[in-house]
Design an enzyme around this catalytic site. Structure first.
Site, PDB file in Angstrom:
ATOM      1  N   LYS A   1       2.294  -2.703  16.504  1.00 58.13           N
ATOM      2  CA  LYS A   1       3.354  -2.808  15.492  1.00 58.13           C
ATOM      3  C   LYS A   1       4.715  -2.887  16.159  1.00 58.13           C
ATOM      4  O   LYS A   1       4.897  -2.419  17.300  1.00 58.13           O
ATOM      5  CB  LYS A   1       3.321  -1.638  14.513  1.00 58.13           C
ATOM      6  CG  LYS A   1       3.546  -0.244  15.111  1.00 58.13           C
ATOM      7  CD  LYS A   1       4.999   0.150  15.328  1.00 58.13           C
ATOM      8  CE  LYS A   1       5.163   1.489  16.035  1.00 58.13           C
ATOM      9  NZ  LYS A   1       6.463   1.691  16.663  1.00 58.13           N
TER      10      LYS A   1
ATOM     11  N   ASP B   1       1.647   7.051  13.239  1.00 68.33           N
ATOM     12  CA  ASP B   1       1.522   5.594  13.076  1.00 68.33           C
ATOM     13  C   ASP B   1       0.086   5.134  12.829  1.00 68.33           C
ATOM     14  O   ASP B   1      -0.173   3.936  12.720  1.00 68.33           O
ATOM     15  CB  ASP B   1       2.006   4.878  14.352  1.00 68.33           C
ATOM     16  CG  ASP B   1       3.451   5.194  14.683  1.00 68.33           C
ATOM     17  OD1 ASP B   1       4.206   5.586  13.772  1.00 68.33           O
ATOM     18  OD2 ASP B   1       3.829   5.035  15.858  1.00 68.33           O
TER      19      ASP B   1
HETATM   20  O1  C5P Z   1       2.786  11.555  15.406  1.00 64.70           O
HETATM   21  P1  C5P Z   1       2.883  11.109  16.831  1.00 64.70           P
HETATM   22  O2  C5P Z   1       1.832  11.716  17.708  1.00 64.70           O
HETATM   23  O3  C5P Z   1       2.958   9.637  16.970  1.00 64.70           O
HETATM   24  O4  C5P Z   1       4.279  11.647  17.334  1.00 64.70           O
HETATM   25  C1  C5P Z   1       4.539  11.904  18.672  1.00 64.70           C
HETATM   26  C2  C5P Z   1       5.786  12.762  18.780  1.00 64.70           C
HETATM   27  O5  C5P Z   1       6.949  11.997  18.384  1.00 64.70           O
HETATM   28  C3  C5P Z   1       5.827  13.975  17.870  1.00 64.70           C
HETATM   29  O6  C5P Z   1       5.204  15.084  18.444  1.00 64.70           O
HETATM   30  C4  C5P Z   1       7.333  14.214  17.707  1.00 64.70           C
HETATM   31  O7  C5P Z   1       7.869  14.864  18.832  1.00 64.70           O
HETATM   32  C5  C5P Z   1       7.886  12.804  17.699  1.00 64.70           C
HETATM   33  N1  C5P Z   1       8.063  12.291  16.315  1.00 64.70           N
HETATM   34  C6  C5P Z   1       9.109  12.780  15.543  1.00 64.70           C
HETATM   35  N2  C5P Z   1       9.276  12.308  14.270  1.00 64.70           N
HETATM   36  C7  C5P Z   1       8.435  11.367  13.764  1.00 64.70           C
HETATM   37  C8  C5P Z   1       7.365  10.851  14.546  1.00 64.70           C
HETATM   38  C9  C5P Z   1       7.208  11.339  15.825  1.00 64.70           C
HETATM   39  O8  C5P Z   1       9.889  13.621  15.988  1.00 64.70           O
HETATM   40  N3  C5P Z   1       8.648  10.923  12.520  1.00 64.70           N
END
Ligand code: C5P
Length: 327
Positions: A11, A158
């Site tokens: 994406k 995501d």
């Molecule tokens: O959800 P995902 O594992 O992709 O997110 C990785 C990290 O990115 C999270 O632990 C967080 O620190 C940060 N993040 C965030 N806000 C979001 C998505 C991700 O702070 N909306």
């Protein structure tokens, strides 16, 4: 059925508005996800114990054990489907470590990567989404799309989008999706950087920069202008409205991205933006010919590791027949 292969897209974010950090550490965001035709392929098959093999782009930096998001997805699916541990044998290390009944999947997962790792393209999330769809099929678990989306949201922000693909507005931490009305097809060049960026580090840098500037963080809002431009199907309208509030943070950590974006604009991109937390830069162009010209310009200027041409919106995670599987 002994093996199932799923193809899943990368994406880019056409808009990424970042709100305040929440008590759970995530940031409230509004984003426009757009799936593009750069795919990983994930094959799952029955196995006595959990196993992940990764080949292709950036394979060395992908965890091959329980830390792998695709393996976590398989385990989460087994739990959600209530599959008995007898049918889905546990990963040996999990069986020893937890007595709490968490079911880890006895499944061999092969990931063939084309989506670079830690690149702002949600490659790990894509692999997790592919594993969900593939295991749902392999185990005949029978979860609906809505149920898969719920499991996906628990794995990463995501993952739910990679299931559906297309173009969607993501809210919350990105997992609450609403399909966007989009006309036409868009031509993109993705410029890959050397090395990746850590998403948490980029969000932290964003918070730091805002605090240093005394910036008052307001709730993120969708861009009405961008949504209207996407409905028009005119890339010349969409280009100038691409926006990413993580971009200053990504550039603060990788200052060379400023020049990559500038070269893209100079050589005819209608819009230029860092994708997600970066460091990949996405350039919107008029057509396939302009895309090829831009790849030559970017690589010739030495402002990226490599560049590829993709189109969007692309379909989400889909089971492919063996004849479609590439090696
Ligand atoms: O959800 P995902 O594992 O992709 O997110 C990785 C990290 O990115 C999270 O632990 C967080 O620190 C940060 N993040 C965030 N806000 C979001 C998505 C991700 O702070 N909306």
């Amino acid at each position: 059925m002994t093996a199932v292969t799923v193809r899943v897209p990368a994406k880019v974010n056409l808009q990424l508005a970042v709100g305040p950090a929440r008590p759970d550490g995530y940031h409230e965001i509004v984003t426009v996800f757009h799936a593009v035709s750069l795919y990983d392929e994930v094959t799952v098959s029955h196995s006595d114990r959990g196993r992940v093999t990764v080949t292709g782009e950036g394979a060395d930096s992908v965890p091959d054990g329980d830390g792998n998001l695709a393996m976590q997805a398989a385990s989460a699916l087994a739990r959600a489907a209530g599959l008995p541990p007898r049918r889905i044998p546990r990963v040996a290390s999990d069986a020893a470590a937890d007595g709490a009944g968490a079911v880890a999947a006895g499944v061999a997962i092969e990931i063939r990567k084309r989506i670079p790792v830690a690149a702002g393209l949600a490659g790990g999330s894509a692999d997790a989404a592919a594993a969900l769809v593939a295991c749902n099929e392999l185990w005949r678990a029978g979860l609906s799309h809505a149920e898969l989306a719920e499991v996906a949201a628990g794995i990463g922000s995501d993952v739910a989008f990679a299931l559906v693909g297309g173009t969607s507005v993501g809210q919350g931490r990105g997992e609450r999706l609403t399909p966007a009305l989009v006309a036409g097809q868009y031509h993109w060049v993705l410029a890959f950087a050397s090395g990746g960026l850590s998403t948490p580090e980029v969000y932290k840098a964003c918070d730091r920069i805002r605090a240093a500037r005394g910036f008052t963080v307001s709730p993120p809002r969708p861009s009405a202008g961008l949504m209207a431009a996407l409905r028009s199907g005119d890339p010349a309208e969409v280009g100038p409205l691409l926006g990413n509030e993580l971009q200053p943070a990504a550039i603060s950590l990788r200052p060379e991205l400023r020049r990559t974006l500038a070269v893209g604009r100079e050589y005819g991109a209608l819009g230029a933006v860092v994708s997600g937390s970066g460091p990949t830069c996405a350039f919107l162009v008029t057509d396939a010919k302009r895309a090829v010209d831009l790849i030559v310009a970017l690589t010739g200027a030495g402002v990226c590791r490599s560049a590829v041409r993709v189109v969007g919106p692309a379909q989400g995670a889909v089971v492919v027949s063996p004849s479609e599987i590439s090696g």
